[in-house]
Design an enzyme around this catalytic site. Structure first.
Site, PDB file in Angstrom:
ATOM      1  N   ALA A  67       0.682  -1.145   0.287  1.00 36.04           N
ATOM      2  CA  ALA A  67       0.127   0.185  -0.104  1.00 36.04           C
ATOM      3  C   ALA A  67       0.872   0.979  -0.175  1.00 36.04           C
ATOM      4  O   ALA A  67       1.700   0.989   0.295  1.00 36.04           O
ATOM      5  CB  ALA A  67      -0.394  -0.044   1.317  1.00 36.04           C
ATOM      6  N   GLY A 106       0.469  -5.301   0.651  1.00 29.14           N
ATOM      7  CA  GLY A 106      -0.728  -5.725  -0.338  1.00 29.14           C
ATOM      8  C   GLY A 106      -0.065  -5.855  -1.874  1.00 29.14           C
ATOM      9  O   GLY A 106      -1.089  -6.235  -2.622  1.00 29.14           O
ATOM     10  N   GLU A 109      -0.541  -9.151  -1.458  1.00 27.08           N
ATOM     11  CA  GLU A 109      -1.735 -10.102  -0.799  1.00 27.08           C
ATOM     12  C   GLU A 109      -2.621  -9.765  -3.069  1.00 27.08           C
ATOM     13  O   GLU A 109      -3.311 -10.437  -3.045  1.00 27.08           O
ATOM     14  CB  GLU A 109      -2.832  -8.880  -0.057  1.00 27.08           C
ATOM     15  CG  GLU A 109      -1.671  -9.034   1.151  1.00 27.08           C
ATOM     16  CD  GLU A 109      -2.564  -8.098   2.062  1.00 27.08           C
ATOM     17  OE1 GLU A 109      -3.465  -8.787   3.185  1.00 27.08           O
ATOM     18  OE2 GLU A 109      -2.065  -6.808   1.949  1.00 27.08           O
ATOM     19  N   GLU A 129       4.060  -6.327   6.739  1.00 29.91           N
ATOM     20  CA  GLU A 129       3.325  -4.827   7.741  1.00 29.91           C
ATOM     21  C   GLU A 129       3.371  -5.167   8.827  1.00 29.91           C
ATOM     22  O   GLU A 129       3.887  -4.092   9.823  1.00 29.91           O
ATOM     23  CB  GLU A 129       1.622  -5.245   7.423  1.00 29.91           C
ATOM     24  CG  GLU A 129       1.024  -4.872   6.473  1.00 29.91           C
ATOM     25  CD  GLU A 129       1.045  -5.888   5.153  1.00 29.91           C
ATOM     26  OE1 GLU A 129       0.481  -6.011   3.821  1.00 29.91           O
ATOM     27  OE2 GLU A 129       2.397  -7.517   5.097  1.00 29.91           O
TER      28      GLU A 129
END
Ligand code: T1G
Length: 697
Positions: A67, A106, A109, A129
């Site tokens: 992210a 992310g 992901e 994270e």
């Protein structure tokens, strides 16, 4: 929507395969336009009747690295990452993620929500994270265990480490490791998938593999020990447990909720601050970002002592040949032995192969002369901390080195200007202050002198990063930044003993705060003779009370040198276990009596405030003098050099969380109690409090 797409995600067609290319430098973070672009790409795939599959590939140095951290401070704009993941997961045609560089957070992901993943040889994947005080929020915790198993997923999510493409293949996270042209390999892989019937493989449809539930509590205990004080690693255990017991949709919602809660936590704010501050510290004040660092592919180190050996290992670790210069063959032989020991230890722990150890040691040559170093790019001077000895070394180096070779001194407190001034070529002189043990400690305090050339500064910073260090550029100042601030904590710790505290009380308060070790246990580790020598070098410039506060000298006189003599502030049993020694109480009582101090009850709060705020106050002076460019640099120094808890963000960030008005009030209080010269608030703190600001605005 279309104009956003154009910016960072483009879609092209090759036969019946779509290729979605993400291009969002520097690390293809999932900023708003990338999220919108990926969703648009899937829609294009779904709407295009001819298209049978899609490949997602990234431009630049890496696949999606997560992210966009810079968006965390702002309200998130839809579509959110969860929508991107749902769209990928809901696609009716197979999507292949083609990974190079690092697929992180992310980014992984996104890949896990695709039907297939291929990775370029040398790339890495991870869910880091937790290092930002959060946990995956878009399906990582739900999908990874389904591919790699619960134990592997728990290790990756609770510690945030990266694994290689080959290991990821082995663990079932990626389907193929390729080399050469990644896009071509991905299209070939897609053609194979189509030929095999274009089967979808929804990771979320896979069951959670069986696992031994005992691993949850085992790892909880291990994580609590290894990451003392950090919250997110322990929450990761709860999250994984939840995932093994909860249907996918509900698990994804709970995971997202957990991520949101952690995102607003003080620890995550602190850890994200340090992430940004470490990168900001690479930008050198007054040196343009376009200034190119010089090439450093061969170095020499003068001084095979404790520091020289550790520094040599740092360069050998990254494959840079080292010439180690010493006065005697014996001294050099013991240095080579010590460096060998460093690697043997790593081989024993399985973190290094014997071949790699031998390869590194083969890059090390030793000599007692300066003859053979005419072609090195940089020399680190790490001889004894005596000005005249260092100047002699500088003169010898000036005589043999190329004009563009850099001379970096490892001094921890001598005057950089005097050393630079002694060289016939001061523009090439800088400081590279490593911390003991140099091959372990992450902090590198790079020191600039008035005449140091901009590209020399750029070189020491870039080199610090190559060495895997956290380089921070500081200016001229006695003890530079790290030791100058530490000396204030050391002073207060000593004064607190005179006022009535005990070594164990002070150490307990600072370790409870989060430091890995207290000042007195640290002194026992370093050796009282070392502490006394450092004190002797500075005593002439100390305040009258500090000069008379000679507890260290008393301990040395009593033969209490610390761990190495079995007793210091503590007494040590045969296993090195420390315990209270009434003899130290007597020694302190005698000192107080002689010095006219009456012991009083000292609260834990007073200990913490005096030790921390004395440092913060000194840091404010350092910033005012310009010896440090920004408060973030000081936070990077303390979290990488002296174990200040990263989840508290470093002393400056922490002071802002406490509130500068409260810090100033405490400083005023202790200025009254201990003395104005020790606690008078620095001008910067006065100014910021008057303006209602903190160190960070
Ligand atoms: N977002 C925005 N900018 C980033 C970024 C990111 N994720 N990662 C790096 N940068 C910037 C960085 O600030 C610097 O900028 C430049 O890129 C180069 O970085 C839902 C919520 C990728 C291994 O934690 O570990 O996904 O200073 O100097 O040494 O579950 O950066 O040049 O202007 O570090 O080659 C999870 C963090 C996010 C990865 C590259 N992802 N990044 O290392 O370069 S949370 C991470 C890294 C998440 C989801 C959750 C490293 C790197 P500037 P650099 P590098």
């Amino acid at each position: 929507m279309t104009e956003l797409l154009a910016k960072t995600v483009s879609v092209a067609k090759q036969g019946n395969i779509l290729v979605a290319t993400v291009n969002n430098p520097p690390v293809n973070a999932l900023s708003h336009s990338v999220r919108a672009g990926l969703i648009e790409a899937v829609w294009t795939l779904e709407d295009d009747a001819e298209a049978r599959a899609m490949v997602i590939v990234c431009e630049g140095r890496t696949f999606i690295a997560g992210a966009d951290i810079h968006e965390f401070k702002k309200p998130m704009v839809a579509p959110l990452l969860g929508e991107v993941i749902d769209t990928l997961d809901g696609a009716t045609k197979p999507i292949i993620a083609a990974i190079h560089g690092t697929a992180l957070g992310g980014g992984l992901e996104v890949a896990l929500a695709c039907s297939y993943r291929i990775a370029l040889e040398g790339s890495k994947v991870g869910l880091p994270e937790v290092k930002l005080g959060i946990l995956p929020g878009s399906g990582g915790t739900v999908r990874l265990p389904r591919l790699a198993g619960v134990e592997q997923a728990l290790a990756m999510i609770s510690e945030g480490g990266q694994i290689s493409a080959r290991d990821a293949r082995e663990k079932g996270i990626v389907d193929e490791v390729v080399s050469g042209d990644l896009k071509a390999a991905a299209i070939a892989f897609a053609e194979k998938v189509i030929a095999d019937g274009a089967r979808l493989r929804r990771t979320s449809d896979l069951p959670v593999p069986a696992f031994d539930p005992a691993i949850l509590e085992t790892s909880r205990a291990a994580l609590a020990k290894k990451y003392k004080g950090f919250k997110a690693p322990l929450v990761a255990v709860d999250l994984i447990k939840m995932v093994t017991e909860t249907p996918v949709a509900e698990a994804i919602a709970l995971e997202y909720q957990t991520c949101k809660e952690l995102l607003v936590s003080p620890q995550s704010k602190a850890l994200r601050h340090i992430f940004a501050a470490e990168r900001e510290a690479l930008k050198i004040d007054g040196v343009d970002a376009t200034v190119k660092p010089r090439n450093v592919s061969k170095v020499a180190i003068v001084g095979p002592g404790t520091m020289g050996r550790g520094i040599a290992a740092c360069f050998l670790n990254i494959g840079i040949p080292v010439t180690l210069i010493g006065l005697t063959d014996e001294g050099l032989a013991s240095a080579v032995k010590a460096i060998g020991k460093i690697y043997e230890g790593s081989v024993k722990r399985g973190s290094l192969s014997t071949e790699e150890m031998e390869r590194r040691l083969a890059l090390l040559t030793t000599t007692t002369t300066y003859d053979g170093i005419g072609d090195v790019d940089l020399v680190i001077e790490a001889v004894t901390e005596q000005l005249d000895v260092k100047k002699e070394v500088f003169a010898k180096l000036d005589a043999v080195l190329r004009d563009d070779a850099i001379i970096a001194t490892n001094t921890s407190f001598l005057d950089i200007e005097e050393l630079a001034g002694s060289s016939k070529n001061p523009v090439r002189v800088a400081g590279m202050h490593f911390f003991n043990p140099a091959n372990v400690m992450k902090l590198l305090e790079n020191v600039r002198a008035a005449k140091t050339a901009p590209d020399v500064l750029a070189t020491t910073t870039a080199l610090g990063k190559r060495l895997g260090k956290a380089p921070v550029m500081v200016g001229r100042s006695e003890g530079f930044v790290a030791n100058r601030m530490l000396s204030k904590r050391t002073r207060e710790a000593q004064f607190l003993l005179e006022d009535g505290a005990t070594p164990q009380q002070v150490d307990r308060v600072l370790t409870a705060f989060g430091f890995p070790i207290g000042p007195f246990a640290l002194a026992d580790l370093a050796g009282m003779d070392i502490m006394a020598a450092a004190r002797a070098a500075r005593v002439a410039r100390m305040s009258p009370r500090e000069q008379q506060c000679n507890i260290v000298d008393r301990l040395v006189a009593a033969g209490r040198l610390g761990q190495k003599s079995g007793a210091g502030y503590y007494v040590y049993d045969e296993n090195g276990k420390a315990s209270h020694d009434p003899a130290v109480d007597e020694l302190l009582d005698a000192h107080r009596k002689e010095r006219g101090f009456t012991a009083r009850a000292i609260t834990d709060e007073e200990i913490l405030e005096r030790c921390l705020f004395a440092m913060v106050n000194e840091a404010a002076r350092i910033l005012d003098e310009g010896a440090a460019a920004r408060p973030g640099d000081i936070d990077v120094i303390w979290t990488n050099g002296f174990g200040f808890p990263t989840y508290l963000g470093g002393p400056m960030f922490y002071a802002d969380q406490v509130g500068l008005p409260k810090v100033k009030a405490a400083l005023d209080k202790y200025a009254g109690l201990v003395g104005d010269q020790y606690f008078k608030p620095a001008a910067l703190i006065e100014r910021l409090v008057a303006e209602g600001k903190g160190f960070y605005g």
